[in-house]
Design an enzyme around this catalytic site. Structure first.
Site, PDB file in Angstrom:
ATOM      1  N   ASP A  79       0.825  -1.203   0.000  1.00  0.00           N
ATOM      2  CA  ASP A  79       0.000   0.000   0.000  1.00  0.00           C
ATOM      3  C   ASP A  79       0.866   1.263   0.000  1.00  0.00           C
ATOM      4  O   ASP A  79       0.663   2.162  -0.797  1.00  0.00           O
ATOM      5  CB  ASP A  79      -0.913   0.013   1.229  1.00  0.00           C
ATOM      6  CG  ASP A  79      -1.833  -1.198   1.257  1.00  0.00           C
ATOM      7  OD1 ASP A  79      -2.265  -1.624   0.171  1.00  0.00           O
ATOM      8  OD2 ASP A  79      -2.111  -1.723   2.351  1.00  0.00           O
ATOM      9  N   HIS A 102       4.491  21.111   5.037  1.00  0.00           N
ATOM     10  CA  HIS A 102       3.162  21.304   4.441  1.00  0.00           C
ATOM     11  C   HIS A 102       2.373  20.006   4.533  1.00  0.00           C
ATOM     12  O   HIS A 102       2.908  18.978   4.954  1.00  0.00           O
ATOM     13  CB  HIS A 102       3.266  21.805   3.000  1.00  0.00           C
ATOM     14  CG  HIS A 102       3.882  20.808   2.064  1.00  0.00           C
ATOM     15  ND1 HIS A 102       5.244  20.578   2.030  1.00  0.00           N
ATOM     16  CD2 HIS A 102       3.331  19.984   1.141  1.00  0.00           C
ATOM     17  CE1 HIS A 102       5.493  19.646   1.113  1.00  0.00           C
ATOM     18  NE2 HIS A 102       4.358  19.270   0.571  1.00  0.00           N
ATOM     19  N   HIS A 172       3.241  26.633  -3.137  1.00  0.00           N
ATOM     20  CA  HIS A 172       3.121  25.230  -3.517  1.00  0.00           C
ATOM     21  C   HIS A 172       1.653  25.074  -3.869  1.00  0.00           C
ATOM     22  O   HIS A 172       0.894  26.026  -3.763  1.00  0.00           O
ATOM     23  CB  HIS A 172       3.549  24.351  -2.334  1.00  0.00           C
ATOM     24  CG  HIS A 172       3.720  22.900  -2.681  1.00  0.00           C
ATOM     25  ND1 HIS A 172       4.320  22.480  -3.846  1.00  0.00           N
ATOM     26  CD2 HIS A 172       3.371  21.763  -2.017  1.00  0.00           C
ATOM     27  CE1 HIS A 172       4.330  21.149  -3.876  1.00  0.00           C
ATOM     28  NE2 HIS A 172       3.760  20.693  -2.783  1.00  0.00           N
ATOM     29  N   ASP A 195       8.668  21.529  -0.247  1.00  0.00           N
ATOM     30  CA  ASP A 195       8.280  21.619  -1.658  1.00  0.00           C
ATOM     31  C   ASP A 195       7.948  23.074  -1.962  1.00  0.00           C
ATOM     32  O   ASP A 195       7.202  23.702  -1.212  1.00  0.00           O
ATOM     33  CB  ASP A 195       7.043  20.761  -1.926  1.00  0.00           C
ATOM     34  CG  ASP A 195       7.351  19.274  -1.872  1.00  0.00           C
ATOM     35  OD1 ASP A 195       8.537  18.927  -1.761  1.00  0.00           O
ATOM     36  OD2 ASP A 195       6.401  18.475  -1.941  1.00  0.00           O
ATOM     37  N   ASP A 227      14.317  21.541  -2.851  1.00  0.00           N
ATOM     38  CA  ASP A 227      13.436  20.645  -3.616  1.00  0.00           C
ATOM     39  C   ASP A 227      13.923  20.428  -5.054  1.00  0.00           C
ATOM     40  O   ASP A 227      14.060  21.376  -5.804  1.00  0.00           O
ATOM     41  CB  ASP A 227      12.043  21.301  -3.613  1.00  0.00           C
ATOM     42  CG  ASP A 227      11.004  20.582  -4.445  1.00  0.00           C
ATOM     43  OD1 ASP A 227      11.262  19.447  -4.895  1.00  0.00           O
ATOM     44  OD2 ASP A 227       9.907  21.157  -4.632  1.00  0.00           O
ATOM     45  N   THR A 397      -0.414  22.726 -13.476  1.00  0.00           N
ATOM     46  CA  THR A 397       0.988  23.057 -13.293  1.00  0.00           C
ATOM     47  C   THR A 397       1.463  22.416 -12.006  1.00  0.00           C
ATOM     48  O   THR A 397       0.705  22.268 -11.053  1.00  0.00           O
ATOM     49  CB  THR A 397       1.228  24.580 -13.276  1.00  0.00           C
ATOM     50  OG1 THR A 397       2.609  24.824 -13.018  1.00  0.00           O
ATOM     51  CG2 THR A 397       0.394  25.273 -12.217  1.00  0.00           C
ATOM     52  N   GLY A 399       3.502  21.830  -8.525  1.00  0.00           N
ATOM     53  CA  GLY A 399       3.768  22.674  -7.379  1.00  0.00           C
ATOM     54  C   GLY A 399       5.257  22.858  -7.120  1.00  0.00           C
ATOM     55  O   GLY A 399       5.632  23.478  -6.122  1.00  0.00           O
ATOM     56  N   HIS A 400       6.069  22.288  -7.995  1.00  0.00           N
ATOM     57  CA  HIS A 400       7.520  22.300  -7.765  1.00  0.00           C
ATOM     58  C   HIS A 400       8.218  23.237  -8.748  1.00  0.00           C
ATOM     59  O   HIS A 400       7.935  23.198  -9.944  1.00  0.00           O
ATOM     60  CB  HIS A 400       8.089  20.890  -7.905  1.00  0.00           C
ATOM     61  CG  HIS A 400       7.433  19.900  -7.008  1.00  0.00           C
ATOM     62  ND1 HIS A 400       7.844  19.686  -5.715  1.00  0.00           N
ATOM     63  CD2 HIS A 400       6.360  19.109  -7.191  1.00  0.00           C
ATOM     64  CE1 HIS A 400       7.065  18.768  -5.153  1.00  0.00           C
ATOM     65  NE2 HIS A 400       6.154  18.401  -6.034  1.00  0.00           N
ATOM     66  N   ASP A 477       1.496  -3.084   4.263  1.00  0.00           N
ATOM     67  CA  ASP A 477       0.566  -3.910   3.493  1.00  0.00           C
ATOM     68  C   ASP A 477      -0.592  -4.253   4.408  1.00  0.00           C
ATOM     69  O   ASP A 477      -0.452  -5.052   5.329  1.00  0.00           O
ATOM     70  CB  ASP A 477       1.278  -5.171   2.996  1.00  0.00           C
ATOM     71  CG  ASP A 477       0.357  -6.052   2.148  1.00  0.00           C
ATOM     72  OD1 ASP A 477      -0.811  -5.657   1.925  1.00  0.00           O
ATOM     73  OD2 ASP A 477       0.798  -7.125   1.710  1.00  0.00           O
TER      74      ASP A 477
END
Lengths: 590, 590
Positions: A79, A102, A172, A195, A227, A397, A399-400, A477
Site C-alpha cells: 500500500d 506542508h 506550492h 516543496d 526541492d 501546473t 507545485g515544484h 501492506d
C-alpha cells in the site's frame, strides 16, 4: 567528489526486483560531537516521496517531515512505503519534536505508522497542515498520542534547547507551506525549503516573500536543502493564474455539464474550479470522499473562498440543468476506486457520462500511472465525452519549481553548502548541475543518498561521514508495517509472472510409500481444464521419483526429496511451456 | 457521430484488471457484397502496437501488417500480445497475401505466431523489412512456411485479382518504410500511411516524395488511414539532423568513453552514432545480441554507411584508449536482460562503468517503463558516470509525425473519408479533432475501434457496420499462444497482491475424520517464520470446522466443504492482516 568515497567506488544497490534495501552499517556512532550539527536524510533522496530528515545536535534530534511514498510497480500488493526509523528508535529519548513543511502525504503520510513507536510526539505545523494531520490521525484513532502545536510563518520557535526555528512562506499547490530555517548554538544556519515554487500570482494571493528570504540569506546560511523534483525542467513554473485563465476558457466555451477532476490535496486548483463555476453561474457538487473531506477542511479554516451555497450535493445537482453544474471529483490518476474511474466504466451510481459532458482532467499522470489514466480517458471518449487533459492544454501546473525557480532560491539564500533533496537521484544530480553552473564549487555541492550523514562543525565546515544509518524501504501492506520483506515480495513476483504449482504427496508414516495419487493444484500457471496431459505427465514424474526410494531415504531427507521434486517438476514444466511457476512440494504423513 | 451507434450508447469494455477482451458478435456476415470494399482493423486502434488491418473485396482478403504489442502492466507474466485472428481462420481460403509497411515489431512481430495457422503465406515487403522478417522467422525455424516477395517503393503490385497496389516512401526511424495505396475494381482508392513523419533532412537522405503523394491525392482518394501516435503533440517532428547535431556536440565535448544506448531497430540513430564516432576518431563496439543482429542486417543490405573497420569487438575495444571508443548498446528502456541495465548494476562482464564514462540514452521511456529507466539511470549516476538523456537535451526524436506533419499528410492526400489509426483511442480522437479543424465534415471522420468494419461501396460512400469481428487480446506466454486467459491472469493478479494460502487436509477414506494435523503452505502472503500465531489460529479454525462433520457430510460435499473453509479462512486472515490471499483448500483421502 565527496559522495563517492566508498569502497571500490561501487554504489550500494540491489536488483530492482529485489528492492532498495540498504545494508545496515554496524558502526553508527552513539552520538554526534556536541557542537557538530548532523543532517541525516532518511528518505526523499532516491525517490519522490517518504521525505524525512533528522537534525541532530548535542543530545537532541529534531525531525523535519515524515512522509510516505507510493509503491513502485515491483512492490506487489504494497500500500505504502515509509522510512526506516531504526536509528530513531535507538535514540528515542533524544527526539524533541517533528516539524512539518506542508500537508501533502509525501511529507506527513507516515505519521500514523511511525507514531505508535514514540510517546506523545510533539508535532509542529501551520494551521492547515495540522488540520490534515489531525484528520488522518482521527482515522487511525490516534489523536491522543500526539501533541499538536500550531505556528504561523511569522513565528519563531524553539525546539528542545538547541534548535531555534524561523520560517518563510513558500508557494506550492497546497496553502500554508513553509520553509524551515534552523539555527543551532554553534552558529550553523540551515534552510530547508520543503516543496516549493515561486509564483508571483498564486491563487491564494500570497506570493513567497523574496525580501524575507534574501534577508535570511544575508545572515550567512551554511547549508541549503532544496526541492529537486523539477530540476530537469527548464524555465519557470507556470503560474497558477495562467492555468486559471485556461480553465476559465473551457468554462466559457462549455454548454453542458463539467466534470472537473484533480487531486483532493491540490487546494489551489479546487479553488480555481469553484471560482470559475461561480463566475459562470454553476453550482459545484462533489463526488469522492477524500475530495469532500479536503474541501470541508479548507472551507472550515477559511483557506477556500466560496460564496454561500456554492457547493451543493450530487442529488441537488441532478435537479439543475447541465449548464448550471460542475462536478468536482477525484480520480485524475485513474485510481480504480475513484469516482471518475467508476464514471468512465458507467459504474458510478449518480453520474452517468454522456456526449453532452465535458471532462477536465487537471493533473499530469504520475510516472507509472500513465496507462491507467489513458485507459480511463479512452473510456470517457468512447461515451462521447469531450475530454480536456494536460497534453491538449495547460490546465495543470506542478507545485515544484523548475530550473529558474531553483536558481532564484539558490541566489537568494546564498548558502555555503548546497544539498539537493526531494527527488529521484537523477533529479538531485540535475539540481547539483544547476548549482555548479552557478559557480558553486564542486566540493560544496553535496549529493547524498538516503541514510548518509552530513556533519557541519562549528567552523561551518561540512563533511559526509563514512557511517550510514538504516534507510531502506519499510513496506505497509494492510495492517502489517514492515512484515512484508524481500522474501515475500520475491514470491509474489514469481507467482505474478508464472503462477504456482503445488504437488502434494501423502505417504504412509510406517512404510514411506505413497498412500494416494499425488495431487496437483495450480493457480495462475495455465488453464488447467485444457492441460490434462501436462498434469498427468507431472504426476507420473512424481511417482517415478518416489518409487525408487525406501522409507529411510524419504523420512530422513524431506528437504532433499522436496528439492529433487521441485527441480524435476520445474524442468519438466519449463520444457513443456517455457514458464517457471513457483513449484511447491508438500509431503504429508498419514 | 457514426461510431456511437451502439445499444445504450455504452462502450464495450471491462475492468482494466480483467483486460480488454471483446464480446464476439455472433453475426459476422459470411462475405462482403462483391463490390463493397471492407476495411477491418484487427488491432492498433485502441493501443500502440499489434497493428493489423484487413482489406476485403469480393472473395479476397489482403492483410496489411501483422504486429505485436508489449503487454500492459496488468498482463502479468505475458510476453507479447497479438491480434485475434478468429475471422481470418474462418476465411482462410480468401487470404491472398500480407503486405508490410516497415520492419518494426509492432508491424511485423506477430507473424511467427500467426503463420502456423496458414499455408505458405505470401508476404510482400521492401528489402530491409523482409530482412527483419526473415531473421525472425529463422529464429522460429519457419522460413519454409512463407513465400517472401520483395518490392520497392516505385513498384506496382497486384495481390489476388482485386487489389492493385502502389506505394510511396515515408520517413520513419527505420529505413525502407512505405505507405500502401490500394485500388479495387469498384474505383475505391485507399491510402494507408504506416508509421510516418516528414523529415526534410533524414539520415538516410531520402525525404518523403511530396510530389508523388500529391499526385496520388489528385486521383481522388476515398479513404486515408493515417498514423495517430503523436497526434497530441503540436508542431513538427524534430528532424533527425537536429538530433544528429546534438549528438555531435556530446561527442565533441567528451574526453572519455561513450556508451551509446538506443533501440536496436532505430537504424537512423545507429547510423548517427556510428557517423559521429567515425568523425571523432572512435571505433564502435557493439554490446547486445539484438543490436549486433540489426547492425549486421543493415550493413549487409547497404542501409548503413560505415567505413571499413569502424565496427570492432568489445575485446578489441579494451585495448584502445577511452577516447577512441564508443560502445553501442541496447537497454534504453531499462530492460532487465539488456546490456546497459547489466552495466548499471556492475554486472556486465566486459564493461564496467566508471566516472570517466559518458552514457547517452537516445530514447524516450515508453509509458510504463519510466521507473525502470530512471532506476537504471540513477545507478549509472551513482557510479559517477555522466548521463545524457532526453530530458536534458534533444537526443531522441520520435519516428511519428506531430500535428503539423499529420495536417500535411491530410492536405496532400485530400481523402473523402479519414480514419485515424495506430494509437490509443485518445490519440485517434486527437487526430480526428485535427481533421475536423481542417474542415473535414464530422461524418467523414471515422473513429473506429478494433474489430469494427468500415464498408465503402462503389458510389464511394462509407459506413460503419453494426457487426464486429473478434478483436480481443491474444496473449503469448512462453510457448503458449492464447492459453493464458482471464481466469489465469486474475489468479496471477490476486496472488501478486496478497500471495496464496494453501490448506491441506488428509481425511480417512472410511471415517471421514482428519488423520493428520491440517497442513498450511503459503507464499507471498506474510513472512511465515514470524507468524506462528496466525498459522496456529488458521489450523485451529480448520479443525473446528471439520469437527462437526460426519463422514457423509464430508465425502458427499467436497465443493461445499471447500467453500466453507475458503470463506472462513479468508475472513480470518483478512481480519488479522487486511490482506486477501488466494485461499486454496485441498482435501486428500488416505
Amino acid at each position: 567528489m565527496l559522495t563517492f568515497k566508498r569502497k571500490n567506488n561501487k554504489p550500494q544497490f540491489t536488483k530492482r526486483s529485489l528492492l532498495n534495501t540498504k545494508i545496515i552499517s554496524p558502526s553508527i556512532r552513539a552520538a554526534a560531537k556536541n557542537d557538530n550539527l548532523r543532517i541525516i536524510p532518511l528518505g526523499g533522496l532516491e525517490e519522490v516521496g517518504k521525505n524525512m530528515t533528522l537534525y541532530e545536535y548535542g543530545n537532541e534530534i529534531m525531525i523535519v517531515d515524515m512522509g510516505l511514498m507510493f509503491p513502485t510497480e515491483s512492490m506487489l500488493g504494497i500500500d505504502y512505503v515509509i522510512p526506516d526509523i531504526t536509528y530513531l528508535k535507538k535514540h528515542k529519548q533524544k527526539i524533541k519534536g517533528l516539524v512539518l513543511t506542508h500537508g501533502h502525504l509525501d511529507h506527513i503520510g507516515a505519521i500514523p505508522y511511525i507514531l505508535p513507536k514514540f510517546d506523545k510526539l510533539k508535532i509542529y505545523g501551520t494551521a492547515l497542515t495540522l488540520a490534515f494531520v489531525k484528520d488522518r490521525l482521527e482515522e487511525f484513532g490516534m489523536l491522543d498520542k500526539v501533541n499538536l502545536i500550531t505556528f504561523s510563518a511569522e513565528d519563531k520557535l524553539k525546539i528542545g534547547s538547541n534548535f531555534n526555528l524561523e520560517f518563510f512562506r513558500v508557494n506550492h499547490n497546497i496553502p500554508d507551506g513553509v520553509a524551515v530555517v534552523t539555527a543551532v548554538p554553534s552558529g550553523v544556519l540551515v534552510v530547508q525549503t520543503g516543496d516549493f515554487k515561486f509564483d508571483h500570482t498564486p491563487v491564494d494571493g500570497r506570493p513567497a516573500d523574496m525580501g524575507r528570504i534574501a534577508s535570511i540569506g544575508s545572515r550567512g546560511v551554511s547549508l541549503l536543502l532544496s526541492d529537486s523534483t523539477n530540476a530537469e525542467k527548464p524555465g519557470h513554473a507556470i503560474s497558477e493564474s495562467q492555468i486559471g485563465r485556461n480553465i476559465d476558457k473551457i468554462f466559457d466555451e462549455t454548454k453542458g455539464r463539467i466534470i472537473f477532476a484533480t487531486f483532493s490535496t491540490l487546494i489551489s486548483r479546487i479553488q480555481q474550479a469553484i471560482t470559475a463555476s461561480t463566475i459562470h453561474g454553476r453550482k459545484v457538487a462533489i463526488s469522492g470522499l477524500s475530495m469532500e473531506k479536503a474541501v470541508r477542511i479548507v472551507i472550515d479554516l477559511g483557506y477556500l473562498k466560496t460564496p454561500r451555497n456554492a457547493v451543493i450535493s450530487l442529488k441537488q445537482a441532478r435537479n439543475l440543468p447541465d449548464n448550471k453544474v460542475t462536478i468536482l471529483t477525484t480520480g485524475s490518476q485513474g485510481e480504480e476506486a475513484s469516482s471518475l474511474y467508476r464514471m468512465s466504466l458507467g459504474e458510478h451510481r449518480e453520474v452517468k457520462i454522456t456526449k453532452n459532458d465535458t471532462v477536465v482532467i487537471s493533473a499530469t499522470p504520475i510516472p507509472g500511472n500513465e496507462r491507467a489514466v489513458y485507459y480511463m480517458m479512452d473510456n470517457l471518449f468512447k461515451f462521447g465525452a469531450n475530454v480536456y487533459y494536460d497534453k491538449l492544454l495547460d490546465i495543470h501546473t506542478s507545485g515544484h519549481g523548475r530550473q529558474e525557480d531553483l536558481k532564484l532560491m539558490l541566489s537568494l539564500v546564498k548558502p555555503k553548502y548546497f544539498m539537493p533533496v526531494h527527488g529521484e537521484y537523477h533529479m538531485l544530480a540535475a539540481h547539483a548541475r544547476i548549482a555548479r553552473s552557478m559557480n558553486w564549487p564542486e566540493k560544496n555541492v553535496l549529493l547524498l543518498t538516503n541514510g548518509r550523514i552530513l556533519e557541519i562543525n562549528k567552523k561551518l565546515e561540512a563533511r559526509i561521514l563514512r557511517e550510514t544509518v538504516p534507510s531502506g524501504y519499510v513496506m505497509v501492506d494492510g495492517l502489517g508495517v514492515g512484515d512484508v520483506g524481500n522474501v515475500v515480495l520475491r514470491d509474489r513476483q514469481v507467482m505474478a509472472k508464472d503462477g504456482m504449482f503445488v504437488v502434494i504427496m501423502v505417504i504412509d508414516k510406517r512404510t514411506g510409500v505413497l498412500v494416494a495419487e499425488p495431487s496437483i493444484v495450480s493457480r495462475g500457471f495455465i488453464y488447467v481444464k485444457e492441460s490434462d496431459e501436462l498434469m498427468g505427465g507431472a504426476k507420473k514424474l512424481v511417482k517415478r521419483l518416489m518409487e525408487g526410494k525406501n522409507k529411510s531415504q524419504i523420512s530422513a531427507n524431506w528437504p532433499i526429496l522436496k528439492k529433487q521434486i521441485r527441480d524435476a517438476i520445474g524442468a519438466y514444466l519449463f520444457q513443456k511451456t517455457e514458464r517457471r511457476p513457483v513449484v511447491l512440494p508438500v509431503i504429508m504423513e498419514a
